[in-house]
Design an enzyme around this catalytic site. Structure first.
Site, PDB file in Angstrom:
ATOM      1  N   CYS A 118      -5.546  -3.451   1.952  1.00 18.53           N
ATOM      2  CA  CYS A 118      -5.322  -3.528   3.397  1.00 18.53           C
ATOM      3  C   CYS A 118      -6.598  -3.752   4.218  1.00 18.53           C
ATOM      4  O   CYS A 118      -7.099  -4.857   4.308  1.00 18.53           O
ATOM      5  CB  CYS A 118      -4.582  -2.290   3.867  1.00 18.53           C
ATOM      6  SG  CYS A 118      -3.826  -2.533   5.508  1.00 18.53           S
ATOM      7  N   GLU A 133       0.841  -1.194   0.000  1.00 24.13           N
ATOM      8  CA  GLU A 133       0.000   0.000   0.000  1.00 24.13           C
ATOM      9  C   GLU A 133       0.888   1.262   0.000  1.00 24.13           C
ATOM     10  O   GLU A 133       1.838   1.370   0.781  1.00 24.13           O
ATOM     11  CB  GLU A 133      -0.867  -0.060   1.257  1.00 24.13           C
ATOM     12  CG  GLU A 133      -1.887   1.030   1.431  1.00 24.13           C
ATOM     13  CD  GLU A 133      -2.729   0.794   2.682  1.00 24.13           C
ATOM     14  OE1 GLU A 133      -3.759   1.482   2.809  1.00 24.13           O
ATOM     15  OE2 GLU A 133      -2.372  -0.066   3.517  1.00 24.13           O
ATOM     16  N   THR A 191     -11.245 -55.744   5.581  1.00 22.93           N
ATOM     17  CA  THR A 191      -9.886 -55.247   5.814  1.00 22.93           C
ATOM     18  C   THR A 191      -9.314 -54.464   4.644  1.00 22.93           C
ATOM     19  O   THR A 191      -8.311 -53.780   4.789  1.00 22.93           O
ATOM     20  CB  THR A 191      -8.937 -56.421   6.133  1.00 22.93           C
ATOM     21  OG1 THR A 191      -8.879 -57.296   4.996  1.00 22.93           O
ATOM     22  CG2 THR A 191      -9.421 -57.198   7.348  1.00 22.93           C
ATOM     23  N   LYS A 234       0.062 -10.292  16.026  1.00 21.66           N
ATOM     24  CA  LYS A 234      -0.679  -9.870  14.842  1.00 21.66           C
ATOM     25  C   LYS A 234      -0.319 -10.698  13.613  1.00 21.66           C
ATOM     26  O   LYS A 234      -1.167 -10.923  12.740  1.00 21.66           O
ATOM     27  CB  LYS A 234      -0.432  -8.385  14.569  1.00 21.66           C
ATOM     28  CG  LYS A 234      -1.389  -7.788  13.533  1.00 21.66           C
ATOM     29  CD  LYS A 234      -1.216  -6.282  13.435  1.00 21.66           C
ATOM     30  CE  LYS A 234      -2.203  -5.664  12.449  1.00 21.66           C
ATOM     31  NZ  LYS A 234      -2.056  -4.189  12.345  1.00 21.66           N
ATOM     32  N   LYS A 257     -16.351 -53.533  -9.138  1.00 20.68           N
ATOM     33  CA  LYS A 257     -16.155 -53.976  -7.752  1.00 20.68           C
ATOM     34  C   LYS A 257     -16.551 -52.875  -6.772  1.00 20.68           C
ATOM     35  O   LYS A 257     -17.120 -53.143  -5.706  1.00 20.68           O
ATOM     36  CB  LYS A 257     -14.695 -54.368  -7.523  1.00 20.68           C
ATOM     37  CG  LYS A 257     -14.240 -55.572  -8.332  1.00 20.68           C
ATOM     38  CD  LYS A 257     -12.760 -55.869  -8.104  1.00 20.68           C
ATOM     39  CE  LYS A 257     -12.310 -57.040  -8.964  1.00 20.68           C
ATOM     40  NZ  LYS A 257     -10.853 -57.308  -8.841  1.00 20.68           N
ATOM     41  N   LYS A 277      -9.195   1.965  -2.374  1.00 19.78           N
ATOM     42  CA  LYS A 277      -9.514   1.348  -1.091  1.00 19.78           C
ATOM     43  C   LYS A 277     -10.927   1.755  -0.685  1.00 19.78           C
ATOM     44  O   LYS A 277     -11.317   2.918  -0.831  1.00 19.78           O
ATOM     45  CB  LYS A 277      -8.501   1.818  -0.047  1.00 19.78           C
ATOM     46  CG  LYS A 277      -8.563   1.127   1.303  1.00 19.78           C
ATOM     47  CD  LYS A 277      -7.373   1.562   2.153  1.00 19.78           C
ATOM     48  CE  LYS A 277      -7.298   0.846   3.479  1.00 19.78           C
ATOM     49  NZ  LYS A 277      -6.073   1.209   4.228  1.00 19.78           N
TER      50      LYS A 277
END
Length: 656
Positions: A170, A46, A468, A203, A615, A115
């Protein structure tokens, strides 16, 4: 072929506060360095052309003039680079100042994204200088060019429809409904964030969670570049934390106070496929209908990303098995709990107090027996109700036979031995089969005889036959139809072979029983085999499964790439070569497989996977434990007579 892979970089140049000329050079150098490493999309922080911490200098026309001139200079100096770069700066529009991201490519200014959320709290006071930009695009004059100005922009690549890039700045990520939500719904598979997020205790972890979480929620790649060295430290410090994430996973990180760079290949083709697959992902009818403007990237960019390029991203050779020991241990516990609870519920529903398990001394039956023990403990049943049946035949070795018996004893199960040789010989006589002919009839007769014994014992004791067979065997059809293929509940049906080994090893490490642990360790050291052919003269196992159908490592990789990721053969092969060959060489290790071996077994995988669907179409019930499963009632609704021609032809056309 690029397989839908695009290299994305987040980079933090070292800046000087309010020194635009210096910062332009720094931004150009960071961009060029990213391109040298293969980046096609680069995001810078920014306000990086001025530095973010200019304070009231943002009110000075001298700085704002210099910023716009600096943008023009950046465009000139990167005109030879066919990459999409987002660079941050303050920009005046309509009598107000905006905090924006300028989209630059090959010397062209494609658009400007403002922004939307302007923080004015705690240490942030952007509202003193900036206003929120418009969402809808309008035309604006910037650097002598008329370009779109608005948050609702998608930068799209002709020739690669899955690559659409959106931008937010931001604070936009930190709000309740980030702009990236709308961008992704309108088609963005890559979201870039130009940020100036200061360093505070704890942060960085929160920032990682935001970026990885948003990439997961939006099924996108997310590139985050934050301010760092050179920003004013008058009141706060910036750490240059850079991140590239994809679908919830951090692919690359320039750690705080590190080298200020994160770069990774992202798979936009996979992201697009995920959005198609997940029915709850709701895309907008079209970008235009949602109010977004699509901006076409230059042909130079399209040509660069379409050019054949090697796979450089890290490819996990063991997608089912976590690398980290602690994570792997937790995963094993989760899986064992799922298996045991699934079996416990089935036994409770059927009012069964007996579980019948055929134990061979091999990995799969060992895991099934361990799951039975855990399930019985869970509901308070006596382990004596677990009937462990060993059925020695023509190929049974002393080692596996002894381990089967020792394991049943160590777990406190009821051990029952029923030799099958005489019954199978009688069957050969009945159907006129020559015992000297050791073909599929010779082998499958033994498997079916064992299953008949288990079923009848379960009926006799009012119990359930516990299957199994594992997920990998089911994918390859490595099971005898109506033999070991059949049971009353298949506890291992969702567990791939590579993970079976780790589950058994986990119990060996954590069971607290030295005798059981020793037996499990020997089972782990025993070659995987169906033991249907007579042992060698020295008593060793004559059949090795991996010699017959291929290495488990490779097939489990193919299974994940084909079923979970839906990749075509060429991409599966390229990624497998990266995982098993190239990465090993780069690490200075000798690869276990060469490219020709990888290709050979990939072709085998496609042949077997398609031909053996019949199968899987009638599998017994069994619990799903991961993101890949082949139950016809769950994840894999595939016709048994589907043609393999398309996949096999593509696989056979590949060259090692």
């Amino acid at each position: 072929m690029n397989h839908g892979l695009v290299t994305v970089a987040a980079a933090t140049p070292a800046v000087h506060v309010a020194d635009v000329a210096f910062n332009v050079v720094a931004c150009v150098e960071e961009t060029r360095a990213a391109v040298v490493h293969g980046a096609s999309v680069v995001v810078l922080p920014e306000c990086c052309l001025t530095a973010y911490t200019c304070g009231d200098l943002f009110l000075q026309d001298a700085l704002l003039d210099a910023a716009e001139e600096g943008l023009a200079g950046f465009l000139d100096r990167t005109a030879d680079l066919p990459c999409l770069v987002f660079v941050g700066l303050p920009l005046r529009q309509n009598g107000k100042l905006h905090n924006v991201a300028a989209a630059c490519c090959a010397g062209e200014l494609l658009g400007v994204v403002p922004k939307l959320n302007i923080p004015t709290y705690n240490e942030f006071y952007e509202g003193r200088h900036f206003v929120a930009g418009p969402e809808a695009c309008v035309d604006a004059e910037v650097c002598g060019r008329t370009v779109p100005f608005g948050a609702h922009q998608l930068f799209c690549c002709p020739g690669m429809p899955a690559l659409k890039v959106g931008v937010e700045v931001c604070e936009d990520l930190w709000v309740a409904c980030p702009p990236s939500v709308g961008l992704a719904r309108a088609g963005a598979t890559v979201v870039c964030n130009l940020s100036a997020s200061n360093a505070l205790v704890g942060k960085a972890d929160y920032r990682r969670s935001l970026v990885s979480g948003q990439s997961a929620r939006l099924l996108c790649a997310y590139a985050y570049a934050s301010s760092g060295w050179g920003e004013s430290t008058q009141d706060v410090v910036f750490s240059g934390h850079d991140l590239v994430a994809e679908n919830g996973r951090i692919l690359s990180e320039g750690r705080p106070f590190g080298d200020g760079r994160a770069l990774a290949q992202v798979d936009v083709a996979f992201l697009a496929e995920e959005r198609r697959r997940i029915s709850t992902w709701t895309s907008a009818p079209s970008p235009a209908a949602a109010g977004y403007r699509e901006v076409r990237l230059p042909d130079a960019f399209a040509g660069a990303v379409a050019a054949p390029a090697p796979v450089t991203r890290h490819v996990d050779p063991h997608p089912f098995v976590p690398d980290d020991p602690a994570t792997r241990s937790g995963r094993c516990e989760d899986i064992l709990d799922i298996q045991a609870h699934g079996l416990a519920q089935r036994m409770a529903h059927t009012r069964s107090a007996t579980a019948v398990v055929g134990v061979s001394g091999g990995l799969d039956s060992t895991l099934a027996l361990l799951v039975c023990a855990r399930a019985f403990d869970l509901v308070g049943l006596d382990r004596a109700g677990i009937v462990a049946v060993t059925m020695p035949g023509f190929g049974t070795t002393d080692r596996t036979h002894g381990n089967a018996r020792a394991m049943a004893d160590a777990l406190g199960c009821t051990l029952l031995e029923v030799p099958i040789a005489s019954a199978v010989r009688q069957h050969f006589s009945d159907i006129g089969h020559d015992e000297a002919v050791r073909d599929v009839t010779y082998e499958n007769s033994q498997a079916r005889e064992r299953t008949q014994i288990l079923m009848d014992l379960a009926n006799q004791r009012g119990g359930l036959v516990i299957g199994t067979g594992d997920l990998s065997e089911l994918a390859l059809g490595w099971a005898t139809y109506n033999g070991d293929h059949m049971s009353m509940y298949g506890v291992n049906a969702g567990v791939p072979k590579t993970l079976v080994r780790h589950l058994v090893a986990h119990v060996a490490r954590t069971c607290g029983d030295a005798v059981l642990s020793a037996v499990l360790d020997d089972v782990l050291d025993t070659p995987v085999s169906p033991e249907l052919l007579p042992a060698g003269e020295d008593g060793t196992i004559a059949q090795r499964t991996e010699d017959l159908v291929g290495p488990c490592e490779l097939h489990d990789f193919f299974l994940y790439a084909v079923l979970r990721q839906a990749f075509p053969p060429a991409k599966v092969f390229a990624l497998a070569c990266r995982a098993f060959v190239d990465q090993e060489l780069e690490a200075g290790r000798e690869p276990a497989f060469d490219r020709a071996t990888v290709l050979r077994w990939l072709q085998t995988f496609y042949h077997r996977f398609f031909s053996q669907q019949f199968k899987r179409s009638c599998l017994p019930d069994g619990p799903k434990v991961g993101t890949v499963a082949v139950s016809p009632r769950g994840d894999l609704r595939m016709p048994s007579d589907a043609s393999a021609a398309l996949w096999v032809t593509q696989a056979e056309a590949l060259e090692a």
